[in-house]
Design an enzyme around this catalytic site. Sequence first.
Site, PDB file in Angstrom:
ATOM      1  CB  SER A  20       2.747 -26.455 -27.044  1.00 29.66           C
ATOM      2  OG  SER A  20       3.175 -25.146 -27.588  1.00 29.66           O
ATOM      3  CB  THR A 152     -13.280 -64.707 -51.506  1.00 29.25           C
ATOM      4  OG1 THR A 152     -13.962 -65.914 -51.560  1.00 29.25           O
ATOM      5  CG2 THR A 152     -12.321 -64.422 -52.598  1.00 29.25           C
ATOM      6  CG  HIS A 153     -16.744 -64.603 -48.232  1.00 31.34           C
ATOM      7  ND1 HIS A 153     -17.646 -63.448 -48.171  1.00 31.34           N
ATOM      8  CD2 HIS A 153     -16.451 -64.846 -49.853  1.00 31.34           C
ATOM      9  CE1 HIS A 153     -17.880 -63.312 -49.347  1.00 31.34           C
ATOM     10  NE2 HIS A 153     -17.639 -63.972 -50.268  1.00 31.34           N
ATOM     11  CB  SER A 274       1.956 -68.030 -22.846  1.00 34.39           C
ATOM     12  OG  SER A 274       1.035 -67.896 -21.518  1.00 34.39           O
ATOM     13  CE  LYS A 280      -0.859 -69.247 -27.363  1.00 32.89           C
ATOM     14  NZ  LYS A 280      -1.458 -68.298 -26.563  1.00 32.89           N
ATOM     15  CD  GLU A 287      -1.855 -61.258 -31.030  1.00 30.96           C
ATOM     16  OE1 GLU A 287      -2.952 -61.825 -31.060  1.00 30.96           O
ATOM     17  OE2 GLU A 287      -0.668 -61.377 -30.301  1.00 30.96           O
ATOM     18  CE1 TYR A 314      -2.391 -21.210 -34.317  1.00 29.29           C
ATOM     19  CE2 TYR A 314      -3.059 -19.698 -32.661  1.00 29.29           C
ATOM     20  CZ  TYR A 314      -2.317 -20.927 -32.844  1.00 29.29           C
ATOM     21  OH  TYR A 314      -1.907 -21.597 -32.017  1.00 29.29           O
TER      22      TYR A 314
END
Length: 476
Positions: A20, A152-153, A274, A280, A287, A314
């Site tokens: 590890s 809302t919505h 883009s 763009k 995002e 453990y």
Amino acid sequence: MRKGRLNKPMAEVAQRYSASVSFDWRLYPHDIAGSIAHAAALAAAGIISADERDKIDNGLRAIKREIENGKFQWDESLEDVHMNIEAALTKRIGVAGGKLHTARSRNDQVALDLRLYVKAEIAEIGARLRSLQTALLNLAGQHVDVVMPGYTHLQRAQPIFFSHYLLAQIEAFERDVERLRDCRTRTDVLPLGSGALAGSTIVLDRQSTARQLGFARVSQNSLDAVGDRDFACEFLFCLAMIGLHLSRLSEDLIAWSTSEFGFIEFSDAFSTGSSLMPQKKNPDMAELTRGKTGRLYGNLMSILTTLKALRSSYNRDMQEDKEALFDSVDTVRAALEVFSAMLPEIKIHRDRMQAAAGDPNLLATDLAEYLVKKGAPFREAYETVGKLVAHAAKTKLPLNQIPRQELKKLSALFDVDVANVFDVRRSLASRRAIGAPSPENVDAQIEHWRGQLVGGRGNLRARRRIRRTAWRSVPT
Ligand code: ARG
């Protein structure tokens, strides 16, 4: 370690599978701090001499410097961070190094390191949340009186101030700060001294070790202490929740940056183009942040699932807790940093927001409340205004331009003063109950948060905390 019971060297494939150190190396400052404190306890109990303690102490500090200078050679065949450091110490100082692991197991050692790590990261992420809240607050202060439609919505609902929206984000992140603080109280427990699972016949002063390492409490059951990763689960939940809040913020900003809304514009410095379409400008930071929420949830699920069927104390499965933990910490740290830098550079298109907020339908509820104030029962007023909205849609007249004789047909309560209803700012001014977006309330909230974040000691303390974090676990 393999010199005792085991007769064969570990198969290379098994070694690769189980090592590890490639990821747990980053626990080194905590591992070293824990070992320094443990050596002090061993010396206090007369198990090692003061001279041996000093050798261990100095050796460990030298190793720490070596790691920090990138000179330390991590060896996968030594499995993990604990064995690497112990082996390096013994190589450096000889026989005293071989005494360090007295009355200690890697089981309580790794539990200790993880708790120290989580505590340090709670402080760091708390400070970053504060920076983000400060960025939101500054934006709210700069655009305090910009009116926009509340949704809302995703349908236009009622008018709000953009600053009210930003203050809503600060509230959510404040709960995250509080959650981290709660998580800290349960993390703040020293497991060292629990040994493999049953303590040791060599009795050390755990209270003193706890004080040295800055723990508020000492664990009271050795079996529980080596098997407990609740604090890690809880911390991963806190991080997932921060991700959720960032994701919802991202989603709003992404929508508002479209041509359809045109409410905001991300700075070019935080946008991408883009590869194909020259026009763009994409909101990739928001995002990505929305997308990264997936791995934050995944990491939480991963640790919960790893732990669910483990026998008490453990089990090696528990090694699987670390990558999830580290990944979530890195993800949230980075996202908070990006947002704190990106928000101050967002351009606010005040005119577009206000034009959208000029839609008289946003005040349909105000109109119903107008009738209520004249004595109509709310349900009746609701129906009357509903019919008016339908009429407006049919005749293509805005709600505020329906002639008064038409209004009168539906309710005798409509009077000349009905024109006042269609003033957005007047509507906002009358929303004065606690928590509602009247200008006075928004101002008071901005003042409140200023006291908490900027003017007050909150930020200073947070900044001091960051600086302290890096070194807190290693007494210098
Ligand atoms: N690398 C191990 C972990 O992360 C350390 C503890 C190992 N203990 C053991 N008994 N093998 O959990």
